[in-house]
Design a protein around this motif. Structure first.
Motif, PDB file in Angstrom:
ATOM      1  N   VAL A 235      10.295  35.421  -3.164  1.00 44.73           N
ATOM      2  CA  VAL A 235       9.694  36.730  -3.433  1.00 44.73           C
ATOM      3  C   VAL A 235      10.639  37.846  -3.018  1.00 44.73           C
ATOM      4  O   VAL A 235      10.893  38.796  -3.777  1.00 44.73           O
ATOM      5  N   SER A 236      11.179  37.747  -1.801  1.00 46.44           N
ATOM      6  CA  SER A 236      12.107  38.773  -1.313  1.00 46.44           C
ATOM      7  C   SER A 236      13.335  38.878  -2.203  1.00 46.44           C
ATOM      8  O   SER A 236      13.833  39.979  -2.478  1.00 46.44           O
ATOM      9  N   ALA A 237      13.829  37.732  -2.671  1.00 46.88           N
ATOM     10  CA  ALA A 237      15.015  37.727  -3.530  1.00 46.88           C
ATOM     11  C   ALA A 237      14.735  38.405  -4.865  1.00 46.88           C
ATOM     12  O   ALA A 237      15.555  39.172  -5.385  1.00 46.88           O
ATOM     13  N   ILE A 238      13.548  38.145  -5.438  1.00 51.72           N
ATOM     14  CA  ILE A 238      13.189  38.736  -6.736  1.00 51.72           C
ATOM     15  C   ILE A 238      13.089  40.253  -6.619  1.00 51.72           C
ATOM     16  O   ILE A 238      13.670  41.006  -7.416  1.00 51.72           O
ATOM     17  N   ILE A 239      12.361  40.731  -5.621  1.00 49.53           N
ATOM     18  CA  ILE A 239      12.204  42.175  -5.447  1.00 49.53           C
ATOM     19  C   ILE A 239      13.538  42.808  -5.076  1.00 49.53           C
ATOM     20  O   ILE A 239      13.893  43.890  -5.553  1.00 49.53           O
ATOM     21  N   GLY A 240      14.307  42.112  -4.232  1.00 46.08           N
ATOM     22  CA  GLY A 240      15.616  42.625  -3.822  1.00 46.08           C
ATOM     23  C   GLY A 240      16.592  42.754  -4.965  1.00 46.08           C
ATOM     24  O   GLY A 240      17.515  43.576  -4.924  1.00 46.08           O
ATOM     25  N   ALA A 241      16.394  41.970  -6.015  1.00 43.26           N
ATOM     26  CA  ALA A 241      17.268  42.032  -7.188  1.00 43.26           C
ATOM     27  C   ALA A 241      16.897  43.176  -8.125  1.00 43.26           C
ATOM     28  O   ALA A 241      17.550  43.373  -9.156  1.00 43.26           O
ATOM     29  N   GLN A 289      15.055  39.679 -17.570  1.00 42.44           N
ATOM     30  CA  GLN A 289      14.493  39.602 -16.221  1.00 42.44           C
ATOM     31  C   GLN A 289      13.934  38.210 -15.933  1.00 42.44           C
ATOM     32  O   GLN A 289      14.026  37.724 -14.809  1.00 42.44           O
ATOM     33  N   PHE A 290      13.363  37.577 -16.941  1.00 34.27           N
ATOM     34  CA  PHE A 290      12.778  36.257 -16.747  1.00 34.27           C
ATOM     35  C   PHE A 290      13.859  35.248 -16.373  1.00 34.27           C
ATOM     36  O   PHE A 290      13.656  34.396 -15.499  1.00 34.27           O
ATOM     37  N   ALA A 291      15.006  35.343 -17.020  1.00 34.66           N
ATOM     38  CA  ALA A 291      16.119  34.446 -16.683  1.00 34.66           C
ATOM     39  C   ALA A 291      16.556  34.648 -15.230  1.00 34.66           C
ATOM     40  O   ALA A 291      16.869  33.689 -14.520  1.00 34.66           O
ATOM     41  N   GLU A 292      16.547  35.898 -14.779  1.00 37.98           N
ATOM     42  CA  GLU A 292      16.914  36.202 -13.395  1.00 37.98           C
ATOM     43  C   GLU A 292      15.883  35.629 -12.418  1.00 37.98           C
ATOM     44  O   GLU A 292      16.239  35.068 -11.376  1.00 37.98           O
ATOM     45  N   VAL A 293      14.601  35.749 -12.753  1.00 39.39           N
ATOM     46  CA  VAL A 293      13.555  35.198 -11.889  1.00 39.39           C
ATOM     47  C   VAL A 293      13.686  33.685 -11.784  1.00 39.39           C
ATOM     48  O   VAL A 293      13.577  33.111 -10.685  1.00 39.39           O
ATOM     49  N   CYS A 297      14.371  31.517  -8.272  1.00 36.49           N
ATOM     50  CA  CYS A 297      13.436  30.483  -7.807  1.00 36.49           C
ATOM     51  C   CYS A 297      14.125  29.119  -7.732  1.00 36.49           C
ATOM     52  O   CYS A 297      13.463  28.078  -7.850  1.00 36.49           O
ATOM     53  N   GLY A 298      15.422  29.149  -7.532  1.00 34.04           N
ATOM     54  CA  GLY A 298      16.220  27.916  -7.549  1.00 34.04           C
ATOM     55  C   GLY A 298      15.836  26.900  -6.494  1.00 34.04           C
ATOM     56  O   GLY A 298      16.126  25.705  -6.651  1.00 34.04           O
ATOM     57  N   ASP A 299      15.178  27.328  -5.408  1.00 34.90           N
ATOM     58  CA  ASP A 299      14.762  26.379  -4.368  1.00 34.90           C
ATOM     59  C   ASP A 299      13.471  25.647  -4.729  1.00 34.90           C
ATOM     60  O   ASP A 299      13.056  24.736  -4.005  1.00 34.90           O
TER      61      ASP A 299
END
Length: 480
Positions: A235-241, A289-293, A297-299
């Motif tokens: 979540v933090s990574a998505i918003i941070g991006a 944006q979907f590709a970035e999300v 979520c790679g983990d």
């Protein structure tokens, strides 16, 4: 000799007809609580008006008799905000459920307070519009209740809360006058004060809502993680991006277990947490944006992407049913509603886990991860002596965690009676007295939904009647 309430009941029957005034003790029990069932109080009288004029006349009768009154919509609130008074009148607006006007060119609709949230969307969907606030209870909660609590929902991350979608309210004041509050024009934003005031400043009888155009594209994914901490980092990574999804929702293993038992949502087996991310907007923007999300979520050990509306609905089915579903795994539970900064998600969730382990009280976590609005469900067995008290202690400790991390004791459920005792932990005496001065300006007799929001009777609300003498802070402008 007739009591004051008997006399008032007779006057209300003459006004509304006996079929819309409830005084039978058995029928009154129907209204003894809202969605938070561990606070109960049976009202003396229930009335069921079907117009603003009737609401105004009811309020005037109550004021003349000096009897407190409380407004109630669908009764789905989760803070005891519509808890009735045993010595008062409960004004139920559920019969006021007409959609009065749909203005597509103006992108607005006018509805009565008893209109169900989702019915607004159903009415305007054929024109390519919808009503954006979407509480989990949107199939049964009323727009009037949404206004009272400033409800949000899963998509409030991008689209905001009810306050951002209300353009005007017709209000019956605590003196029984019908007035219009609007967002337009100069002067104080009284509409902004009224929305989210939890029914303490008057009763809304008509609401002009903003309609939102249905987005060109909607894409939804579900990511399964081994732990809730790993989900929090995503979540933090998505918003941070710099990505702002329409919604980011998370459920932990216990809430997933409940949802599976209730609605068979078929989330990935063995997940410690699932993250639901939804993006909407222009197709090319959403695709990028979907590709970035997906990358962020790679983990996740499994990612599912909804191929159509049916799969999207299935992904949301578990999340939307989560609160009610917990009843499958626990006889009773407390729904909490604290807020923390997004960056604090991993540490606060770890602390909640520790609280649960130390106390032996199970906590299921469901939350709007994108804006840090937590909805921990504190489980207990109400047949076990002391179990509810232990659950209340854990619930309070979670709110303390939220305050400690710079958050709030409520994001959208309101304070009501359930969290009023926590207000002094978040606000100073001067803060609370300033808020109460605003309330006194609207309701000097203290009869409109008394006993809510503030921890004790304060200032003019201490007893029914206008405050005598000057407020202790009057003339001390340096305090504000």
């Amino acid at each position: 000799m007739e009591s004051l309430l008997d006399v008032l009941g007779s006057r209300l029957e003459r006004l509304l007809g006996s079929e819309r005034v409830v005084t039978d003790p058995v029928r009154l029990r129907t209204y003894e609580c809202d969605g938070l069932t561990n606070h109960r109080s049976t009202p003396a009288i229930v009335v069921l008006p079907d117009s603003a004029e009737q609401v105004a006349e009811i309020v005037r009768e109550c004021v003349t008799a000096g009897v407190p009154y409380v407004a109630r919509g669908s009764g789905t609130g989760l803070s005891g905000g519509a808890l009735p008074r045993a010595d008062g009148v409960l004004i139920v607006t559920a019969r006021m459920r007409r959609i009065l006007e749909v203005d597509i060119p103006g992108q607005r609709a006018v509805v009565e307070p008893g209109v169900i949230n989702l019915d607004v969307t159903r009415a305007v969907q054929p024109y390519g519009y919808y009503f954006a606030p979407d509480p989990s209870s949107q199939q049964i909660c009323s727009v009037g209740g949404n206004v009272a609590e400033n409800s949000g929902g899963a998509h409030c991350l991008k689209y905001g809360f009810t306050a951002h979608h209300v353009l005007a309210c017709e209000v019956v004041t605590p003196e029984g006058e019908i007035v219009e509050l609007t967002a337009d024009g100069p002067g104080y934003d009284l509409l902004g004060v009224f929305v989210g005031a939890e029914g303490t400043l008057g009763i809304t009888t008509k609401i002009t809502v903003r309609l939102t155009r249905v987005p060109e594209t909607v894409r939804t994914l579900l990511a399964a993680f081994e732990s809730i901490e790993a989900g929090g980092r995503a979540v933090s990574a998505i918003i941070g991006a710099g990505v702002v999804p329409a919604a980011i929702e998370m459920m932990d293993a216990l809430s997933i277990e409940a949802a599976e038992a209730a609605v068979r949502c078929e989330y990935p087996p063995g997940a410690g947490a699932v993250l639901i991310v939804e993006l909407d907007g222009p197709e090319t923007e959403v695709a990028a944006q979907f590709a970035e999300v997906e990358r962020l979520c790679g983990d996740a050990f499994e990612i599912r992407v909804a191929a159509d509306d049916a799969e999207r609905a299935l992904i949301w089915k578990g999340r939307k049913s989560a609160f009610a579903a917990v009843g499958r795994i626990s006889p009773a539970y407390i729904v909490q509603d604290g807020v923390i900064p997004r960056t604090s998600l991993p540490s606060v969730l770890a602390r909640i886990d520790a609280l649960s382990d130390e106390s032996g009280v199970r906590v299921a976590n469901v939350f709007h991860a994108g804006d840090g609005n937590l909805h921990p469900l504190v489980l207990f067995d109400d047949a076990v002596p002391g179990a509810e008290e232990r659950a209340e202690k854990v619930s309070g400790a979670i709110l303390d965690l939220c305050i400690e991390h710079g958050g709030s004791i409520t994001g959208e459920h309101g304070v009501g009676v359930d969290k009023s005792r926590y207000m002094p932990r978040m606000f100073t005496e001067a803060d609370l007295d300033t808020m109460q001065m605003v309330r006194c300006g609207f309701d000097p007799m203290g009869l409109c939904n008394p006993g809510k929001v503030f921890p004790t009777p304060r200032l003019c609300g201490e007893v029914p009647g206008v405050r005598r003498g000057a407020h202790p802070y009057e003339g001390k402008a340096d305090l504000f």
